[in-house]
Motif scaffolding. Sequence first.
Motif, PDB file in Angstrom:
ATOM      1  N   UNK A  30       0.819  -1.203   0.000  1.00 48.86           N
ATOM      2  CA  UNK A  30       0.000   0.000   0.000  1.00 48.86           C
ATOM      3  C   UNK A  30       0.858   1.260   0.000  1.00 48.86           C
ATOM      4  N   UNK A  31       2.024   1.205   0.679  1.00 54.72           N
ATOM      5  CA  UNK A  31       2.881   2.392   0.749  1.00 54.72           C
ATOM      6  C   UNK A  31       3.664   2.574  -0.538  1.00 54.72           C
ATOM      7  N   UNK A  32       3.847   1.522  -1.295  1.00 54.48           N
ATOM      8  CA  UNK A  32       4.749   1.584  -2.424  1.00 54.48           C
ATOM      9  C   UNK A  32       4.084   1.469  -3.761  1.00 54.48           C
ATOM     10  N   UNK A  33       4.293   0.355  -4.419  1.00 54.66           N
ATOM     11  CA  UNK A  33       3.997   0.254  -5.834  1.00 54.66           C
ATOM     12  C   UNK A  33       2.580  -0.164  -6.171  1.00 54.66           C
ATOM     13  N   UNK A  34       1.855  -0.860  -5.294  1.00 48.60           N
ATOM     14  CA  UNK A  34       0.545  -1.372  -5.681  1.00 48.60           C
ATOM     15  C   UNK A  34      -0.403  -1.426  -4.493  1.00 48.60           C
ATOM     16  N   UNK A  35      -1.682  -1.537  -4.828  1.00 48.47           N
ATOM     17  CA  UNK A  35      -2.752  -1.585  -3.838  1.00 48.47           C
ATOM     18  C   UNK A  35      -3.602  -2.820  -4.121  1.00 48.47           C
ATOM     19  N   UNK A  36      -3.894  -3.636  -3.109  1.00 48.29           N
ATOM     20  CA  UNK A  36      -4.708  -4.834  -3.335  1.00 48.29           C
ATOM     21  C   UNK A  36      -6.195  -4.491  -3.400  1.00 48.29           C
ATOM     22  N   UNK A  37      -6.923  -5.286  -4.174  1.00 49.63           N
ATOM     23  CA  UNK A  37      -8.375  -5.127  -4.293  1.00 49.63           C
ATOM     24  C   UNK A  37      -8.979  -6.493  -4.566  1.00 49.63           C
ATOM     25  N   UNK A  38     -10.055  -6.800  -3.874  1.00 51.80           N
ATOM     26  CA  UNK A  38     -10.819  -8.010  -4.184  1.00 51.80           C
ATOM     27  C   UNK A  38     -12.132  -7.561  -4.833  1.00 51.80           C
ATOM     28  N   UNK A  39     -12.389  -8.058  -6.036  1.00 51.90           N
ATOM     29  CA  UNK A  39     -13.526  -7.605  -6.830  1.00 51.90           C
ATOM     30  C   UNK A  39     -14.283  -8.816  -7.351  1.00 51.90           C
ATOM     31  N   UNK A  40     -15.608  -8.718  -7.395  1.00 54.47           N
ATOM     32  CA  UNK A  40     -16.428  -9.884  -7.725  1.00 54.47           C
ATOM     33  C   UNK A  40     -17.606  -9.491  -8.599  1.00 54.47           C
ATOM     34  N   UNK A  41     -18.225 -10.501  -9.196  1.00 54.90           N
ATOM     35  CA  UNK A  41     -19.468 -10.330  -9.940  1.00 54.90           C
ATOM     36  C   UNK A  41     -20.420 -11.453  -9.563  1.00 54.90           C
ATOM     37  N   UNK A  42     -21.728 -11.140  -9.579  1.00 56.44           N
ATOM     38  CA  UNK A  42     -22.722 -12.148  -9.207  1.00 56.44           C
ATOM     39  C   UNK A  42     -24.066 -11.793  -9.839  1.00 56.44           C
ATOM     40  N   UNK A  43     -24.584 -12.693 -10.642  1.00 56.70           N
ATOM     41  CA  UNK A  43     -25.957 -12.579 -11.129  1.00 56.70           C
ATOM     42  C   UNK A  43     -26.852 -13.150 -10.038  1.00 56.70           C
ATOM     43  N   UNK A  44     -27.634 -12.297  -9.381  1.00 59.83           N
ATOM     44  CA  UNK A  44     -28.358 -12.722  -8.176  1.00 59.83           C
ATOM     45  C   UNK A  44     -29.781 -13.207  -8.448  1.00 59.83           C
ATOM     46  N   UNK A  45     -30.202 -13.256  -9.710  1.00 60.58           N
ATOM     47  CA  UNK A  45     -31.485 -13.899 -10.052  1.00 60.58           C
ATOM     48  C   UNK A  45     -32.635 -13.270  -9.284  1.00 60.58           C
ATOM     49  N   UNK A  46     -32.584 -11.942  -9.135  1.00 58.23           N
ATOM     50  CA  UNK A  46     -33.640 -11.177  -8.454  1.00 58.23           C
ATOM     51  C   UNK A  46     -33.899 -11.660  -7.023  1.00 58.23           C
ATOM     52  N   UNK A  47     -32.857 -12.221  -6.397  1.00 60.17           N
ATOM     53  CA  UNK A  47     -32.982 -12.658  -5.007  1.00 60.17           C
ATOM     54  C   UNK A  47     -33.382 -14.103  -4.824  1.00 60.17           C
ATOM     55  N   UNK A  48     -33.673 -14.806  -5.931  1.00 58.90           N
ATOM     56  CA  UNK A  48     -34.123 -16.199  -5.836  1.00 58.90           C
ATOM     57  C   UNK A  48     -32.957 -17.155  -6.067  1.00 58.90           C
ATOM     58  N   UNK A  49     -32.997 -18.274  -5.371  1.00 56.97           N
ATOM     59  CA  UNK A  49     -31.957 -19.279  -5.521  1.00 56.97           C
ATOM     60  C   UNK A  49     -32.220 -20.207  -6.683  1.00 56.97           C
ATOM     61  N   UNK A  50     -31.345 -21.176  -6.856  1.00 54.32           N
ATOM     62  CA  UNK A  50     -31.517 -22.164  -7.921  1.00 54.32           C
ATOM     63  C   UNK A  50     -32.756 -23.017  -7.694  1.00 54.32           C
ATOM     64  N   UNK A  51     -33.292 -22.986  -6.462  1.00 55.10           N
ATOM     65  CA  UNK A  51     -34.528 -23.700  -6.145  1.00 55.10           C
ATOM     66  C   UNK A  51     -35.764 -22.856  -6.415  1.00 55.10           C
ATOM     67  N   UNK A  52     -35.560 -21.602  -6.895  1.00 56.80           N
ATOM     68  CA  UNK A  52     -36.673 -20.715  -7.191  1.00 56.80           C
ATOM     69  C   UNK A  52     -37.230 -19.981  -5.991  1.00 56.80           C
ATOM     70  N   UNK A  53     -36.641 -20.173  -4.820  1.00 60.38           N
ATOM     71  CA  UNK A  53     -37.138 -19.553  -3.592  1.00 60.38           C
ATOM     72  C   UNK A  53     -36.432 -18.218  -3.360  1.00 60.38           C
ATOM     73  N   UNK A  54     -37.209 -17.164  -3.147  1.00 59.79           N
ATOM     74  CA  UNK A  54     -36.653 -15.848  -2.825  1.00 59.79           C
ATOM     75  C   UNK A  54     -36.159 -15.864  -1.384  1.00 59.79           C
TER      76      UNK A  54
END
Length: 292
Positions: A30-54
Amino acid sequence: MSLRARTFTQLSLAGALLALAVAPTASAADRGHSVPLRIATYNIHAGAGSDGVFDLDRQAAALRALDADVIGLQEVDVHWGARSQGLDVAGELARRLGMRVSFAPIYSLDPVTAGEPRREYGVAVLSRFPVRSAANHEITRLSTQDENPVPAPAPGFGEVTLKVRGVPVQVFVTHLDYRADPAVRRAQVADTRRIMARERAELPGAHQFLLGDFNAEPSAPELAPLWKELRDAGAGTPGTYPAEAPVKRIDYVTVGKDVRVRNATVPPEPTASDHRPVVADVSLPRRVPGRG
């Protein structure tokens, strides 16, 4: 320099001074050459799971487990209707995770009952860092709300500008067309490249990320132009769809020039959505005092 760029530069200088003042124990990176970052993506299916339950409790737990600093979300309901209990899903997830949120609607429709909130659906960004600016860009779409749609510009290509420990970052989140015919996706890719190039010129030196459900695998011809400016951080990782037993990798964290990808994974989350998330650990280079 545009007013947006001037304002951002002023905020950036103030933010950099504050970061130095409050983080005397920062790591050498962080003080020197680079800064770490954790970045993600997620299609959340409007809040419903693979079982169709919100189930937002289940979905918030899955998002929390990513331990990401920035998350791009697709298929996000905001007061859309019964399938998501009329909730502001973007705001509710942000509240539960203690993150900031920027929502970019694809559709914004009049409420069924006068006086109620507008019914909206689109993409969002959750961030541990303050959102310095946000935009909702138009790209070519084939509407699912029209009986006889034709390709036309429509919103829902979200952008946020962040300052990550003194480093300017532009995060874009998208959801490309799902149809088998790649024509609309091809047009969307062209729009995406044009918009990202324009925004890159507005803020020279910012690091860019494109997150989203591209509805096409990495080798798809319509995605090929993207790889001229971006790299697929998840190259070599498992499939992301369908969540229970993935056979396709269609969800992406992609990174722009100079961003170093340290690691990328597809967490084995089979139930919280019908897609699996993608998470990447990256390093953001920044200028060292006295070197440019």
